[in-house]
Design an enzyme around this catalytic site. Structure first.
Site, PDB file in Angstrom:
ATOM      1  N   TYR A  90       0.843  -1.196   0.000  1.00  0.00           N
ATOM      2  CA  TYR A  90       0.000   0.000   0.000  1.00  0.00           C
ATOM      3  C   TYR A  90       0.881   1.250   0.000  1.00  0.00           C
ATOM      4  O   TYR A  90       1.822   1.353   0.794  1.00  0.00           O
ATOM      5  CB  TYR A  90      -0.899  -0.019   1.244  1.00  0.00           C
ATOM      6  CG  TYR A  90      -1.828   1.167   1.308  1.00  0.00           C
ATOM      7  CD1 TYR A  90      -2.905   1.279   0.421  1.00  0.00           C
ATOM      8  CD2 TYR A  90      -1.628   2.186   2.233  1.00  0.00           C
ATOM      9  CE1 TYR A  90      -3.749   2.373   0.457  1.00  0.00           C
ATOM     10  CE2 TYR A  90      -2.477   3.289   2.282  1.00  0.00           C
ATOM     11  CZ  TYR A  90      -3.527   3.370   1.388  1.00  0.00           C
ATOM     12  OH  TYR A  90      -4.364   4.460   1.412  1.00  0.00           O
ATOM     13  N   HIS A 128      -4.886   5.044  -2.390  1.00  0.00           N
ATOM     14  CA  HIS A 128      -6.082   5.877  -2.460  1.00  0.00           C
ATOM     15  C   HIS A 128      -5.662   7.225  -3.041  1.00  0.00           C
ATOM     16  O   HIS A 128      -4.601   7.740  -2.675  1.00  0.00           O
ATOM     17  CB  HIS A 128      -6.673   6.126  -1.070  1.00  0.00           C
ATOM     18  CG  HIS A 128      -7.389   4.958  -0.493  1.00  0.00           C
ATOM     19  ND1 HIS A 128      -6.771   4.042   0.330  1.00  0.00           N
ATOM     20  CD2 HIS A 128      -8.691   4.554  -0.602  1.00  0.00           C
ATOM     21  CE1 HIS A 128      -7.658   3.116   0.688  1.00  0.00           C
ATOM     22  NE2 HIS A 128      -8.828   3.401   0.144  1.00  0.00           N
TER      23      HIS A 128
HETATM   24  C1  LIG Z   1       2.007  12.960  -8.922  1.00  0.00           C
HETATM   25  C2  LIG Z   1       3.417  13.476  -8.642  1.00  0.00           C
HETATM   26  C3  LIG Z   1       4.031  12.669  -7.514  1.00  0.00           C
HETATM   27  C4  LIG Z   1       4.278  13.333  -9.900  1.00  0.00           C
HETATM   28  O1  LIG Z   1       5.607  13.722  -9.564  1.00  0.00           O
HETATM   29  P1  LIG Z   1       6.620  14.322 -10.648  1.00  0.00           P
HETATM   30  O2  LIG Z   1       7.927  14.472  -9.983  1.00  0.00           O
HETATM   31  O3  LIG Z   1       6.032  15.519 -11.297  1.00  0.00           O
HETATM   32  O4  LIG Z   1       6.660  13.113 -11.685  1.00  0.00           O
HETATM   33  P2  LIG Z   1       7.614  12.966 -12.966  1.00  0.00           P
HETATM   34  O5  LIG Z   1       8.421  14.192 -13.131  1.00  0.00           O
HETATM   35  O6  LIG Z   1       8.323  11.673 -12.873  1.00  0.00           O
HETATM   36  O7  LIG Z   1       6.551  12.809 -14.132  1.00  0.00           O
HETATM   37  C5  LIG Z   1       5.548  13.796 -14.359  1.00  0.00           C
HETATM   38  C6  LIG Z   1       5.652  14.352 -15.774  1.00  0.00           C
HETATM   39  O8  LIG Z   1       6.805  15.171 -15.862  1.00  0.00           O
HETATM   40  C7  LIG Z   1       7.372  15.069 -17.171  1.00  0.00           C
HETATM   41  N1  LIG Z   1       8.810  14.873 -17.019  1.00  0.00           N
HETATM   42  C8  LIG Z   1       9.424  13.877 -16.357  1.00  0.00           C
HETATM   43  N2  LIG Z   1      10.755  14.035 -16.423  1.00  0.00           N
HETATM   44  C9  LIG Z   1      10.968  15.163 -17.129  1.00  0.00           C
HETATM   45  C10 LIG Z   1      12.130  15.851 -17.503  1.00  0.00           C
HETATM   46  N3  LIG Z   1      13.335  15.405 -17.153  1.00  0.00           N
HETATM   47  N4  LIG Z   1      11.975  16.991 -18.199  1.00  0.00           N
HETATM   48  C11 LIG Z   1      10.754  17.428 -18.539  1.00  0.00           C
HETATM   49  N5  LIG Z   1       9.604  16.821 -18.185  1.00  0.00           N
HETATM   50  C12 LIG Z   1       9.715  15.702 -17.501  1.00  0.00           C
HETATM   51  C13 LIG Z   1       6.747  13.914 -17.860  1.00  0.00           C
HETATM   52  O9  LIG Z   1       5.993  14.458 -18.900  1.00  0.00           O
HETATM   53  C14 LIG Z   1       5.839  13.280 -16.828  1.00  0.00           C
HETATM   54  O10 LIG Z   1       4.599  13.071 -17.411  1.00  0.00           O
HETATM   55  P3  LIG Z   1       4.061  11.625 -17.745  1.00  0.00           P
HETATM   56  O11 LIG Z   1       3.327  11.198 -16.488  1.00  0.00           O
HETATM   57  O12 LIG Z   1       3.167  11.877 -18.871  1.00  0.00           O
HETATM   58  O13 LIG Z   1       5.239  10.737 -18.026  1.00  0.00           O
HETATM   59  C15 LIG Z   1       3.364  14.994  -8.286  1.00  0.00           C
HETATM   60  O14 LIG Z   1       2.568  15.680  -9.216  1.00  0.00           O
HETATM   61  C16 LIG Z   1       2.881  15.304  -6.883  1.00  0.00           C
HETATM   62  O15 LIG Z   1       3.652  15.279  -5.924  1.00  0.00           O
HETATM   63  N6  LIG Z   1       1.584  15.647  -6.746  1.00  0.00           N
HETATM   64  C17 LIG Z   1       1.053  16.089  -5.453  1.00  0.00           C
HETATM   65  C18 LIG Z   1       1.005  14.979  -4.450  1.00  0.00           C
HETATM   66  C19 LIG Z   1       0.056  13.908  -4.900  1.00  0.00           C
HETATM   67  O16 LIG Z   1      -1.009  14.181  -5.425  1.00  0.00           O
HETATM   68  N7  LIG Z   1       0.468  12.654  -4.683  1.00  0.00           N
HETATM   69  C20 LIG Z   1      -0.345  11.515  -4.972  1.00  0.00           C
HETATM   70  C21 LIG Z   1      -1.210  11.231  -3.808  1.00  0.00           C
HETATM   71  S1  LIG Z   1      -2.071   9.712  -4.029  1.00  0.00           S
END
Ligand SMILES: CC(C)(COP(=O)(O)OP(=O)(O)OC[C@H]1O[C@@H](n2cnc3c(N)ncnc32)[C@H](O)[C@@H]1OP(=O)(O)O)[C@@H](O)C(=O)NCCC(=O)NCCS
Length: 171
Positions: A90, A128
């Site tokens: 989880y 979740h």
């Molecule tokens: C969801 C979350 C964890 C994603 O984290 P992140 O660090 O942005 O994730 P990544 O960078 O690996 O990937 C996101 C996008 O960035 C882009 N990306 C990744 N590496 C990149 C790079 N080097 N250069 C440019 N863009 C990039 C990609 O397009 C990717 O999109 P995809 O999903 O279509 O592949 C983040 O948005 C977050 O913390 N959200 C708030 C907390 C949350 O909601 N958590 C989930 C609770 S259940």
């Protein structure tokens, strides 16, 4: 994210440049970085986690944090659970500081999840997610998670309170 108490989202500054590369390394939660981890968690999630959660984070290797310039900027926390449908890993907490998103850190956190799945010999990962969190839902879907169920009123103090259960089978 786990259902816990609500808190206000903290505003974050965008002053600092993120252009210099980040050494992606996951560290354990320790008494030294715990304060910074708490600040990160309260700034990115619309729920606040209990002291028990933080205590558990320091007790085993199922939580990892990315530290940059002494500050926690990302967290992943997982826990093996025995559900009716069988054993799952989880995801308790999974997030990246807004300033550092979209640079691959979330994907890096997902590698940690896959590694723990393998280590614990668990095939299913579950989480979740608030139904309004389109970004995270899209992120998980792109990485092989499917929406399995809707749980109305899962979050007691969030709007909307509903959550999706998402699940992935790791082979
Ligand atoms: C969801 C979350 C964890 C994603 O984290 P992140 O660090 O942005 O994730 P990544 O960078 O690996 O990937 C996101 C996008 O960035 C882009 N990306 C990744 N590496 C990149 C790079 N080097 N250069 C440019 N863009 C990039 C990609 O397009 C990717 O999109 P995809 O999903 O279509 O592949 C983040 O948005 C977050 O913390 N959200 C708030 C907390 C949350 O909601 N958590 C989930 C609770 S259940």
């Amino acid at each position: 994210m786990e259902e816990e108490e609500v808190t206000d989202l903290t505003q974050t500054s965008t002053e600092e440049s993120t252009e210099d590369s980040i050494d992606l390394k996951l560290e354990r939660v320790t008494t030294e970085n715990l304060k910074s981890v708490r600040i990160l968690v309260t700034s990115i999630f619309p729920v606040s986690y209990s002291d028990k959660f933080y205590q558990e984070c320091t007790e085993n290797e199922l939580t990892g944090v990315v530290i940059r310039h002494g500050e926690a900027i990302a967290i992943v926390a997982v826990k093996p659970e025995s559900l009716e449908c069988g054993p799952v890993l989880y995801i308790r907490s999974f997030g990246v500081h807004p300033r550092y998103r979209e640079s691959g850190i979330g994907s890096f956190l997902m590698d940690f999840v896959a590694e723990k799945c393998k280590l614990l010999n668990l095939k299913h990962v579950m989480l979740h997610v608030q139904t309004s969190n389109k970004k995270a839902i899209g992120f998980y879907k792109k990485r092989g998670f499917n929406i399995e169920n809707l749980v109305p009123k899962y979050y007691q103090r969030c709007d909307p309170p509903d959550a999706y259960i998402m699940r992935k089978e790791f082979l």
